[in-house]
Scaffold this active site. Structure first.
Site, PDB file in Angstrom:
ATOM      1  CG  HIS A 109      -4.001  -0.950  -2.369  1.00 52.89           C
ATOM      2  ND1 HIS A 109      -4.289   0.167  -2.062  1.00 52.89           N
ATOM      3  CD2 HIS A 109      -3.243  -1.482  -1.006  1.00 52.89           C
ATOM      4  CE1 HIS A 109      -4.110   0.514  -0.839  1.00 52.89           C
ATOM      5  NE2 HIS A 109      -3.653  -0.407  -0.248  1.00 52.89           N
TER       6      HIS A 109
ATOM      7  CE  LYS B  42      -7.898   0.607   0.877  1.00 56.86           C
ATOM      8  NZ  LYS B  42      -7.386  -0.558   1.650  1.00 56.86           N
TER       9      LYS B  42
ATOM     10  CB  SER C  38      -0.883  -0.001   1.137  1.00 56.43           C
ATOM     11  OG  SER C  38      -0.367  -0.316   2.232  1.00 56.43           O
TER      12      SER C  38
HETATM   13  C1  PLP Z   1      -7.216  -0.425   3.364  1.00 56.15           C
HETATM   14  C2  PLP Z   1      -6.756  -1.767   3.390  1.00 56.15           C
HETATM   15  C3  PLP Z   1      -7.221  -2.518   4.416  1.00 56.15           C
HETATM   16  C4  PLP Z   1      -8.638  -2.219   5.351  1.00 56.15           C
HETATM   17  O1  PLP Z   1      -9.733  -2.269   4.652  1.00 56.15           O
HETATM   18  P1  PLP Z   1     -10.938  -1.406   5.055  1.00 56.15           P
HETATM   19  O2  PLP Z   1     -11.978  -2.155   4.195  1.00 56.15           O
HETATM   20  O3  PLP Z   1     -10.581   0.059   4.846  1.00 56.15           O
HETATM   21  O4  PLP Z   1     -11.147  -1.779   6.659  1.00 56.15           O
HETATM   22  C5  PLP Z   1      -6.709  -3.858   4.492  1.00 56.15           C
HETATM   23  N1  PLP Z   1      -5.448  -4.060   3.899  1.00 56.15           N
HETATM   24  C6  PLP Z   1      -5.097  -3.384   3.172  1.00 56.15           C
HETATM   25  C7  PLP Z   1      -3.804  -3.746   2.390  1.00 56.15           C
HETATM   26  C8  PLP Z   1      -5.540  -1.754   2.993  1.00 56.15           C
HETATM   27  O5  PLP Z   1      -4.629  -1.035   1.955  1.00 56.15           O
END
Ligand code: PLP
Length: 407
Positions: A212, A247, A184
């Site tokens: 992602h 996302k 990330s």
């Molecule tokens: C954003 C993210 C999460 C968390 O997900 P949410 O639905 O925002 O709680 C988990 N793992 C990674 C790699 C992320 O970037």
């Protein structure tokens, strides 16, 4: 006489002041959508490069309409946990469609990615078991690992030789390897076939977090596992594929997918699933629409790929004397390492003054000395948007560099 406060609660204001003195106090900005990749941030118009809405679907009218329509038939709340009365027809249909979309046998839909990873890891391994974790994994994988009480082997980022050695040395019966697919803060993609081959060799299970990659990578956006050719008839029961839905999918929540028996086990044993209210059906309905948009969004993915190429070409023309380093990445996450915290903050501030919002990421989120701009691109960015960012960076660079001495 004593100056020790009567209660530890009296110390909280002083501890907050300490964080502020270290310049580590975090502030939320109040944002409102302002069209495309633009936001009103604390009332000021800004062009944002910090959203994970990689396909620009969060504001799509079809998602809003699906949510409105679902509210008419389902109401708003789910009213219960999934194992009692909260598993609505919308959530059940979404699970079927998620499994089909990622070409894996079965999926389980969660209200958040954070809760997915902190819940499923302790459901899979515990005391006496071994867990292997990439050093740059997301916080919720780390927290899930700690909660599990399994012994944790942290290997250097993407160092599969180190992972191999740790797996070979382990005598634990149950071994779990956890990794981000796309990291990330760096944007790089792990070598999934090599990771899976190690898991096959050492009888380990692989939990892959594709927060992602889902929606962006692979044919029709089916994610990094599909891109690696490891879904459908090539699916391995050794992979639990996890992805988030807040996302690229533009809504909220997450899911885990894989082998039928494994997913059934998670349904029986995951405390963050069993003891929490199910996600509202209106979100599942919006997500069902989102899946069909993602599947047909090759044009958006091509547009995003063109913006990534445009940004990287422009950044490559920055003067090398700055010492900035653009990390290798083909994804929407582009990391420009500046170095010191002060320098990274100065670049962020100079961009902010020019109406651009690009976050500076500092330790402990990233290793010391690698403070960086994390530029998140989206299909909502136009070529002009990316040009505006490049011009602002080149302007800052011209001012930051010492004037060359006359020959
Ligand atoms: C954003 C993210 C999460 C968390 O997900 P949410 O639905 O925002 O709680 C988990 N793992 C990674 C790699 C992320 O970037």
């Amino acid at each position: 006489m004593s100056t020790v406060p009567a209660s530890w609660l009296d110390e909280i204001p002083a501890r907050l002041a300490e964080i502020e003195r270290a310049h580590l106090l975090r502030r939320r900005r109040v944002v409102q959508p302002a069209g495309g990749a633009r936001l009103l941030v604390d009332g000021q118009p800004m062009l944002a490069f910090c959203s994970n809405d990689y396909l620009g679907l969060a504001g799509h009218p079809a998602l809003a309409e699906a949510a409105r329509e679902a509210t008419r038939s389902f109401g708003v709340g789910s009213g219960g946990s999934p194992l009692v009365s909260g598993h609505s027809a919308a959530n059940a249909a979404l699970e079927q469609e998620l499994a089909a979309f990622v070409q894996l046998p079965r999926a389980l839909y969660f209200y958040a990615g954070y809760a997915t990873n902190t819940g499923i890891i302790p459901a899979l391994v515990g005391d006496g078991d071994a867990l292997f974790s990439d050093a740059l994994n997301h916080a919720c994988l780390i927290d899930g690992a700690r909660l599990s009480r399994a012994s944790i082997h942290r290997y250097p980022h993407a160092d599969l030789a180190a992972l191999e050695a740790a797996l070979a040395a382990s005598t634990a019966r149950r071994k779990l390897v956890v990794s981000d697919a796309v990291f990330s803060m760096d944007g790089d993609l792990i070598d999934i076939p090599a990771l899976l081959a190690l898991c096959e060799r050492f009888d380990a299970l692989l939990l892959l977090d594709d927060a992602h990659g889902f929606g962006v990578l692979g044919p029709q956006g089916r994610g990094s596992l599909a891109q690696a050719g490891l879904t459908g008839v090539a699916a391995s029961r050794r992979v639990l594929y996890m992805a988030t839905l807040g996302k690229a999918a533009g809504v909220a929540g997450a899911f885990v997918a894989g082998d039928d028996a494994l997913v059934e086990w998670l349904l029986q044993k995951t405390r963050t699933y069993i003891f929490a209210t199910a996600a509202p059906p209106l979100l599942a309905s919006a997500l069902r629409t989102s899946l069909s948009l993602i599947e047909a969004a090759d044009d958006l993915r091509q547009h995003l790929a063109a913006r990534i190429a445009q940004l990287r070409a422009g950044l490559a023309r920055l003067p090398p004397a700055l010492g900035w380093q653009l990390l290798p990445s083909d994804t929407a996450v582009q990391a420009l390492v500046i170095g010191s915290n002060e320098a990274a903050l100065a670049v962020m501030e100079s961009l902010r003054e020019q109406g651009l919002w690009v976050p500076a990421i500092r330790p402990p989120t990233v290793p010391a000395g690698t403070a960086r701009l994390r530029i998140a691109l989206s299909a909502a960015h136009t070529a002009e948007d990316v040009d505006q960012l490049l011009q602002a960076l080149h302007r800052h660079a011209a001012l930051a560099l010492p004037v060359p001495a006359a020959a």
